[in-house]
Write an enzyme that holds these catalytic residues in place. Sequence first.
Site, PDB file in Angstrom:
ATOM      1  N   TYR A  90     -16.524  20.053 -12.288  1.00 25.92           N
ATOM      2  CA  TYR A  90     -16.837  18.609 -12.066  1.00 25.92           C
ATOM      3  C   TYR A  90     -17.718  18.218 -11.176  1.00 25.92           C
ATOM      4  O   TYR A  90     -17.767  18.735  -9.944  1.00 25.92           O
ATOM      5  CB  TYR A  90     -15.435  17.705 -12.020  1.00 25.92           C
ATOM      6  CG  TYR A  90     -15.667  16.275 -12.022  1.00 25.92           C
ATOM      7  CD1 TYR A  90     -16.250  15.680 -13.361  1.00 25.92           C
ATOM      8  CD2 TYR A  90     -15.774  15.341 -10.966  1.00 25.92           C
ATOM      9  CE1 TYR A  90     -16.344  14.224 -13.317  1.00 25.92           C
ATOM     10  CE2 TYR A  90     -16.176  14.124 -11.136  1.00 25.92           C
ATOM     11  CZ  TYR A  90     -16.404  13.840 -12.335  1.00 25.92           C
ATOM     12  OH  TYR A  90     -16.735  12.237 -12.437  1.00 25.92           O
TER      13      TYR A  90
ATOM     14  N   ASP B  33      -7.327  21.699 -11.121  1.00 23.08           N
ATOM     15  CA  ASP B  33      -7.852  20.195 -11.902  1.00 23.08           C
ATOM     16  C   ASP B  33      -7.534  20.740 -13.278  1.00 23.08           C
ATOM     17  O   ASP B  33      -8.136  21.533 -14.091  1.00 23.08           O
ATOM     18  CB  ASP B  33      -9.263  20.331 -11.711  1.00 23.08           C
ATOM     19  CG  ASP B  33      -9.782  18.954 -12.328  1.00 23.08           C
ATOM     20  OD1 ASP B  33      -9.131  18.312 -13.353  1.00 23.08           O
ATOM     21  OD2 ASP B  33     -10.880  18.371 -12.055  1.00 23.08           O
TER      22      ASP B  33
ATOM     23  N   ARG C 189       0.664  -1.193   0.091  1.00 20.52           N
ATOM     24  CA  ARG C 189      -0.112  -0.142   0.142  1.00 20.52           C
ATOM     25  C   ARG C 189       0.738   1.223   0.181  1.00 20.52           C
ATOM     26  O   ARG C 189       0.381   2.466  -0.145  1.00 20.52           O
ATOM     27  CB  ARG C 189      -1.095   0.167   1.192  1.00 20.52           C
ATOM     28  CG  ARG C 189      -2.008   1.014   1.207  1.00 20.52           C
ATOM     29  CD  ARG C 189      -3.212   1.071   2.131  1.00 20.52           C
ATOM     30  NE  ARG C 189      -3.149   0.053   3.040  1.00 20.52           N
ATOM     31  CZ  ARG C 189      -2.744   0.143   4.396  1.00 20.52           C
ATOM     32  NH1 ARG C 189      -2.013   1.204   4.393  1.00 20.52           N
ATOM     33  NH2 ARG C 189      -2.638  -0.880   5.136  1.00 20.52           N
TER      34      ARG C 189
HETATM   35  C1  LIG Z   1     -13.670  12.789 -14.667  1.00 17.19           C
HETATM   36  C2  LIG Z   1     -13.331  13.969 -14.088  1.00 17.19           C
HETATM   37  C3  LIG Z   1     -12.922  13.969 -12.434  1.00 17.19           C
HETATM   38  C4  LIG Z   1     -13.049  12.415 -11.637  1.00 17.19           C
HETATM   39  O1  LIG Z   1     -12.119  11.820 -12.037  1.00 17.19           O
HETATM   40  P1  LIG Z   1     -12.468  10.170 -11.870  1.00 17.19           P
HETATM   41  O2  LIG Z   1     -11.214   9.438 -12.654  1.00 17.19           O
HETATM   42  O3  LIG Z   1     -13.850   9.820 -12.676  1.00 17.19           O
HETATM   43  O4  LIG Z   1     -12.777   9.682 -10.452  1.00 17.19           O
HETATM   44  C5  LIG Z   1     -12.600  15.015 -12.113  1.00 17.19           C
HETATM   45  N1  LIG Z   1     -12.526  16.279 -12.803  1.00 17.19           N
HETATM   46  C6  LIG Z   1     -12.834  16.253 -14.042  1.00 17.19           C
HETATM   47  C7  LIG Z   1     -12.447  17.669 -14.947  1.00 17.19           C
HETATM   48  C8  LIG Z   1     -12.942  15.138 -14.662  1.00 17.19           C
HETATM   49  O5  LIG Z   1     -13.346  15.342 -15.997  1.00 17.19           O
END
Ligand SMILES: *Cc1c(COP(=O)(O)O)cnc(C)c1O
Length: 370
Positions: free
Chosen positions: A97, A168, A46
């Site tokens: 998101y 993000d 882990r």
């Molecule tokens: C898909 C997405 C997420 C979440 O990611 P997962 O891999 O589905 O958990 C977060 N931010 C954005 C902009 C996304 O497109």
Amino acid sequence: MTHPDQHPETIAITVGRPPVGSGAPLNPPIALNATFHAGGSVGYGRYGNETWEALESAIAAFESGDTLVFSSGMAAISAVFSLLPIGSVVTASHQGYSGVMTLLNSLQTNGRIEVRFVDVANTEEVLEVLPGTALFWLESPTNPSLDVADLPTLISAAKNMGCGVAVDNTFATPLIQQPLLMGADIVMHSVTKYFSGHSDVLMGSLSTNDSALFTRLEDARKIGGAIPGPFEAWLALRGLRTFPLRFERAQANAMELAKRLSTHPKVAKVHYPGLATDTHHGRAKSFMKGFGAVLSFTLHSGLAQADKVCESSTLITYATSLGGIESLWERRRRWPNESFSVPESLIRLSVGCENIEDLWSDIEQALRNA
Ligand SMILES: *Cc1c(COP(=O)(O)O)cnc(C)c1O
């Protein structure tokens, strides 16, 4: 090791390889180990894994920051929020998101944090709200309206106020913008999307140049346990080898489709920062190296017609998600947790790598049917 002067498509091919030597393999192994002999650098499965490390070094080369991979994008995001002391103020986009908005709302409802939702494209509004913020969670271009935040200005203003900044970068990717180089503390990716690129892996990543923060995030992964599987990490790295090629093609397709859609009689408005007529085109051009491969559009008619368009495609898949080689679309407000600020008829299109004329004839016939 990668050469610092190499270009992204070369880096994607050369990073995360095992040491060169006679008979040495080109690819890292899928390291299936929970247990390790005592005395080494990895104490337990882990805590570390050879296949994760290969993928992490590849993402690190793209984002210019030490990287940790997680079992999904949301797992990576949860690890960041888990570091916040009770009562912390988080400022975030009111359009982003939907999983992040749902998580922030539930953390607020449970009394863990205070959330201030803002329109990140409105710089003045954000600057007014930022003071007192522990973490500014930024997403740009926004999902699904493709609004562009003035990242260089917002990141430096937030850092001057002492706020933590996390971006993000899933939609833009490091080929377009590198928030760590603008001063952000953390860059997050849903590796599920462009990095992996084949709609077959769920994974997330966090990159940072703050070594103390890196250790706290690594501890959050060790103890929170949101670790990726070695096979998934291997698949993601395999996908990443062609990420710049796929992204380049998808982005060129998106630009062309945005242009064609904006002159279609049934389309009311196209949201794509690459269009010269887009509200955020000038801002996007000032600091982004491209405009991405997601666009959205609204129809003159309502939500029922928008649903019909999505259902009528024969090439584009009617599904959620983005960043794969295959084009996908959906009406975003079919999701109850989608932002109220998104128009009911808005269709988000994640443009893939298919031939542009095949994509356009599918879109044309789907619009004709609606
Ligand atoms: C898909 C997405 C997420 C979440 O990611 P997962 O891999 O589905 O958990 C977060 N931010 C954005 C902009 C996304 O497109």
